[in-house]
Design a protein around this motif. Structure first.
Motif, PDB file in Angstrom:
ATOM      1  N   ARG A 107       0.801  -1.240   0.146  1.00 30.51           N
ATOM      2  CA  ARG A 107       0.024  -0.061   0.166  1.00 30.51           C
ATOM      3  C   ARG A 107       0.874   1.286   0.098  1.00 30.51           C
ATOM      4  NH1 ARG A 107      -4.318  -0.877   4.861  1.00 30.51           N
ATOM      5  NH2 ARG A 107      -2.384  -1.903   5.739  1.00 30.51           N
ATOM      6  N   ARG A 108       1.992   1.253   0.567  1.00 31.53           N
ATOM      7  CA  ARG A 108       2.925   2.325   0.609  1.00 31.53           C
ATOM      8  C   ARG A 108       4.320   1.847   0.721  1.00 31.53           C
ATOM      9  NH1 ARG A 108       1.168   7.258   1.193  1.00 31.53           N
ATOM     10  NH2 ARG A 108       2.872   9.101   1.385  1.00 31.53           N
ATOM     11  N   ILE A 109       5.492   2.054   0.091  1.00 30.33           N
ATOM     12  CA  ILE A 109       6.724   2.090   0.009  1.00 30.33           C
ATOM     13  C   ILE A 109       7.531   3.033   0.652  1.00 30.33           C
ATOM     14  CG2 ILE A 109       8.423   1.100  -1.152  1.00 30.33           C
ATOM     15  CD1 ILE A 109       6.828  -0.359  -3.009  1.00 30.33           C
ATOM     16  N   LEU A 110       8.596   2.856   1.646  1.00 36.05           N
ATOM     17  CA  LEU A 110       9.346   3.808   1.988  1.00 36.05           C
ATOM     18  C   LEU A 110      10.826   3.414   1.836  1.00 36.05           C
ATOM     19  CD1 LEU A 110       8.807   6.042   5.519  1.00 36.05           C
ATOM     20  CD2 LEU A 110      11.065   5.306   4.707  1.00 36.05           C
ATOM     21  N   ILE A 111      11.689   4.308   1.199  1.00 36.28           N
ATOM     22  CA  ILE A 111      13.032   4.006   0.919  1.00 36.28           C
ATOM     23  C   ILE A 111      13.933   4.836   1.466  1.00 36.28           C
ATOM     24  CG2 ILE A 111      14.879   3.331  -0.653  1.00 36.28           C
ATOM     25  CD1 ILE A 111      12.584   2.378  -2.574  1.00 36.28           C
ATOM     26  N   ARG A 112      14.788   4.563   2.499  1.00 32.68           N
ATOM     27  CA  ARG A 112      15.370   5.754   3.010  1.00 32.68           C
ATOM     28  C   ARG A 112      17.078   5.544   2.741  1.00 32.68           C
ATOM     29  NH1 ARG A 112      14.218   7.650   9.302  1.00 32.68           N
ATOM     30  NH2 ARG A 112      15.892   8.920   8.474  1.00 32.68           N
ATOM     31  N   LEU A 113      17.227   6.640   2.118  1.00 35.20           N
ATOM     32  CA  LEU A 113      18.788   6.669   1.562  1.00 35.20           C
ATOM     33  C   LEU A 113      19.498   7.958   2.321  1.00 35.20           C
ATOM     34  CD1 LEU A 113      18.021   5.588  -1.882  1.00 35.20           C
ATOM     35  CD2 LEU A 113      19.598   4.403  -0.364  1.00 35.20           C
ATOM     36  N   ASP A 114      18.776   8.708   3.107  1.00 37.73           N
ATOM     37  CA  ASP A 114      19.219   9.883   3.696  1.00 37.73           C
ATOM     38  C   ASP A 114      20.377   9.674   4.543  1.00 37.73           C
ATOM     39  OD1 ASP A 114      17.831   9.763   6.700  1.00 37.73           O
ATOM     40  OD2 ASP A 114      16.720   8.763   5.327  1.00 37.73           O
ATOM     41  N   ASN A 115      21.100  10.893   4.826  1.00 41.79           N
ATOM     42  CA  ASN A 115      22.521  10.802   5.566  1.00 41.79           C
ATOM     43  C   ASN A 115      23.445   9.871   5.054  1.00 41.79           C
ATOM     44  OD1 ASN A 115      21.674  12.739   7.887  1.00 41.79           O
ATOM     45  ND2 ASN A 115      20.036  11.479   7.658  1.00 41.79           N
ATOM     46  N   ASN A 116      23.815   9.890   3.934  1.00 35.70           N
ATOM     47  CA  ASN A 116      25.038   9.250   3.220  1.00 35.70           C
ATOM     48  C   ASN A 116      25.903  10.109   2.505  1.00 35.70           C
ATOM     49  OD1 ASN A 116      24.625   5.961   3.659  1.00 35.70           O
ATOM     50  ND2 ASN A 116      22.200   6.618   3.240  1.00 35.70           N
ATOM     51  N   ARG A 117      26.578   9.506   1.555  1.00 34.75           N
ATOM     52  CA  ARG A 117      27.300  10.496   0.813  1.00 34.75           C
ATOM     53  C   ARG A 117      27.061  10.267  -0.642  1.00 34.75           C
ATOM     54  NH1 ARG A 117      33.088   9.190   3.951  1.00 34.75           N
ATOM     55  NH2 ARG A 117      32.586  10.088   5.869  1.00 34.75           N
ATOM     56  N   ILE A 118      25.891  10.144  -1.087  1.00 37.89           N
ATOM     57  CA  ILE A 118      25.457   9.514  -2.203  1.00 37.89           C
ATOM     58  C   ILE A 118      25.480  11.014  -3.011  1.00 37.89           C
ATOM     59  CG2 ILE A 118      23.551   9.086  -3.579  1.00 37.89           C
ATOM     60  CD1 ILE A 118      22.324   7.492  -1.305  1.00 37.89           C
ATOM     61  N   ASN A 119      26.219  10.570  -4.415  1.00 36.27           N
ATOM     62  CA  ASN A 119      26.552  11.598  -5.592  1.00 36.27           C
ATOM     63  C   ASN A 119      25.921  11.061  -6.694  1.00 36.27           C
ATOM     64  OD1 ASN A 119      28.805  10.033  -6.512  1.00 36.27           O
ATOM     65  ND2 ASN A 119      30.008  10.788  -4.976  1.00 36.27           N
ATOM     66  N   SER A 120      25.582   9.832  -6.671  1.00 39.04           N
ATOM     67  CA  SER A 120      25.234   9.354  -8.063  1.00 39.04           C
ATOM     68  C   SER A 120      24.216   8.241  -7.888  1.00 39.04           C
ATOM     69  CB  SER A 120      26.169   9.020  -8.957  1.00 39.04           C
ATOM     70  OG  SER A 120      26.862   7.669  -8.407  1.00 39.04           O
ATOM     71  N   VAL A 121      22.843   8.366  -8.780  1.00 42.47           N
ATOM     72  CA  VAL A 121      21.907   7.339  -8.882  1.00 42.47           C
ATOM     73  C   VAL A 121      21.623   6.680 -10.392  1.00 42.47           C
ATOM     74  CG1 VAL A 121      19.300   6.915  -8.052  1.00 42.47           C
ATOM     75  CG2 VAL A 121      20.817   8.549  -6.699  1.00 42.47           C
ATOM     76  N   ASP A 122      21.825   5.771 -10.419  1.00 43.67           N
ATOM     77  CA  ASP A 122      21.702   4.940 -11.703  1.00 43.67           C
ATOM     78  C   ASP A 122      20.262   5.263 -12.109  1.00 43.67           C
ATOM     79  OD1 ASP A 122      23.020   3.022 -13.693  1.00 43.67           O
ATOM     80  OD2 ASP A 122      20.767   2.609 -13.774  1.00 43.67           O
ATOM     81  N   VAL A 123      20.000   5.456 -13.565  1.00 47.92           N
ATOM     82  CA  VAL A 123      18.783   5.651 -14.027  1.00 47.92           C
ATOM     83  C   VAL A 123      17.560   4.499 -13.611  1.00 47.92           C
ATOM     84  CG1 VAL A 123      19.230   4.911 -16.258  1.00 47.92           C
ATOM     85  CG2 VAL A 123      17.524   6.669 -16.113  1.00 47.92           C
TER      86      VAL A 123
END
Length: 469
Positions: A107-123
């Motif tokens: 019914r709802r999906i939550l993805i937490r990628l906060d508080n990292n060092r992410i500079n790229s996300v694949d398409v």
């Protein structure tokens, strides 16, 4: 003069709730039901694909695990509605990172990628997400310079948090903006106003952090008129922008940490011909305000007003009209030397928070007419004197906070409070002697604190020794 607003003010309602036996019983029942529903996997067991993560029903938690890359979920074929990868050292999100984890029955999906060092996300990072499910993505506090185009492939993207990234491009809002109901962004690197914000036609909760401009055009948010909650924080703005006047359905307004305000101007520009009558909560904390702002020119129906951690010395009589609407006023952490008499114009006031000021006396007229006052917080003020008549109109006052003051006895003013049930004087040098005999008229009373000349609690003294006075 910053103080902890969480401990003293904002959380006080919840703290009182959690002390009730009803809350405790409900909490026990809730935990028991949750354990039955999740097969006793409340904390989760180590995941088969990575023992650094924990897995429970519909939940994968890999937060705070010192990860440098997204875990390999390819061997995990169970539904996950919550994926926590926050607070790690991840620098990129690869293609098909979560493809095996989703189900159309979610019914709802939550993805937490906060508080990292992410500079790229694949398409193709979010490939496999069902299109008929609401999705919340947290990417705040990373190193992104642009909002990832991978988000364009999420049909049900509902909430997007990209605050505290060095963003210079938010063009992806042309595609995903119309689906968002929640959006949070930092604008510190922008050299001109990002017009792509106009694509947020359905957003109801908007956070604009670190606006780098002194002012913005009145039409800057023209298409963003469905808002119910707006937050503007840590900006270079000189005053609250009149762009808010277009948000006629707004109910909550937060304007915090804006340190570049022009103190010679009115904080708020009155809307031409009308007011924002649906706004019931206004937070103007931590802005270094030196005078009480013209809140009621724009928000005449506000019920809860927060002005915590400013430098307000006084309240100009013209700034505070007679109002029965305001129920809670928070002015902790200012520089008030006494309770402003203008507060008595707020005749419907139920809770008054004035901790961490410079108040030394409470005079008989300071709170005259506040007949509906239920809670008074004066913690951590150098109070030495309280007039006997100071609380004569507070007929239903039941909770008073006087911790950390210079009071050496509990003032007689409290002996007339028929409804008082709780008095906190912790950290005040209260002498336990017969000067407390006036409290007999309001017993039973829970008095939190310790006698100045002994380790005896004041409650114990009242129970064991007050009867002989």
């Amino acid at each position: 003069m910053p103080v902890s607003r969480v401990t003293d003010e904002v959380s006080m309602d919840f703290a009182r709730l959690t002390m009730t036996p009803y809350f405790k019983t409900a909490l026990v029942l809730l935990i028991a039901c949750s354990q039955l529903a999740e097969g006793f996997l409340i904390a989760g067991d180590a995941c088969s694909f990575d023992n650094k993560c924990t897995c429970s029903i519909n939940r994968i938690d890999c937060s705070y695990r010192y990860l440098t890359a997204v875990s390999d979920f390819s061997s995990y074929h169970k539904q996950a509605d919550y994926i926590g990868l926050n607070f790690n050292f991840i620098t990129s999100v690869p293609a098909n990172a979560f493809v095996t984890l989703f189900s159309a029955s979610s019914r709802r999906i939550l993805i937490r990628l906060d508080n990292n060092r992410i500079n790229s996300v694949d398409v193709d990072a979010f490939k496999g997400l069902p299109t008929n499910v609401s999705v919340d993505i947290y990417l705040n506090n990373n190193n992104l310079q642009t909002i990832p185009s991978a988000l364009e492939k999420i049909g049900g993207l509902s909430s997007l948090y990209v605050q505290n990234n060095p963003l210079t491009n938010i063009d992806v809002l042309s595609i995903v903006g119309p689906s968002l109901s929640v959006f949070s962004v930092s604008l510190s690197k922008f050299r001109s106003w990002p017009t792509k914000l106009q694509n947020l036609t359905r957003v109801v909760h908007l956070t604009l952090d670190q606006i780098p401009f002194k002012n913005i055009d009145s039409n800057a948010l023209k298409s963003v008129d469905s808002l119910t909650s707006l937050t503007i924080s840590n900006s270079k703005l000189e005053q609250v922008p009149d762009a808010i006047c277009l948000m006629k359905d707004m109910q909550l307004f937060y304007f915090n940490g804006n340190k570049n305000l022009n103190q010679t101007k009115q904080l708020l520009v009155p809307c031409s011909g009308y007011a924002l009558n649906y706004v019931s909560f206004v937070d103007l904390s931590d802005n270094d305000l030196v005078t009480f702002p013209n809140v009621f020119d724009v928000f005449p129906s506000v019920k809860r007003l927060q002005l915590i951690d400013n430098d307000i010395h006084y309240i100009d009589a013209d700034m505070l009209p007679h109002s029965t609407m305001v129920e809670r006023l928070y002015m902790a952490g200012n520089r008030l030397k006494r309770i402003p008499g203008e507060i008595t114009k707020l005749s419907g006031l139920r809770q008054l928070y004035l901790s961490h000021n410079d108040i030394s006396t409470i005079e008989k007229c300071d709170m005259a007419g506040l007949r509906f006052l239920e809670l008074l917080d004066l913690n951590n003020n150098p109070i030495e004197y309280v007039s006997k008549s100071a609380l004569k109109d507070a007929h239903i006052l039941n909770r008073v906070e006087l911790g950390g003051t210079n009071l050496r006895t509990i003032p007689e003013a409290f002996s007339s409070l028929a409804k008082i049930s709780y008095l906190n004087v912790t950290g005040s040098p209260i002498e336990c002697d017969c000067s407390l005999k006036s409290l007999r008229s309001v017993l039973p009373l829970d008095v939190q604190g310790t006698c100045a000349s002994s380790s005896q609690t004041i409650n114990d003294f009242i129970a064991s020794s007050l009867s002989v006075c």
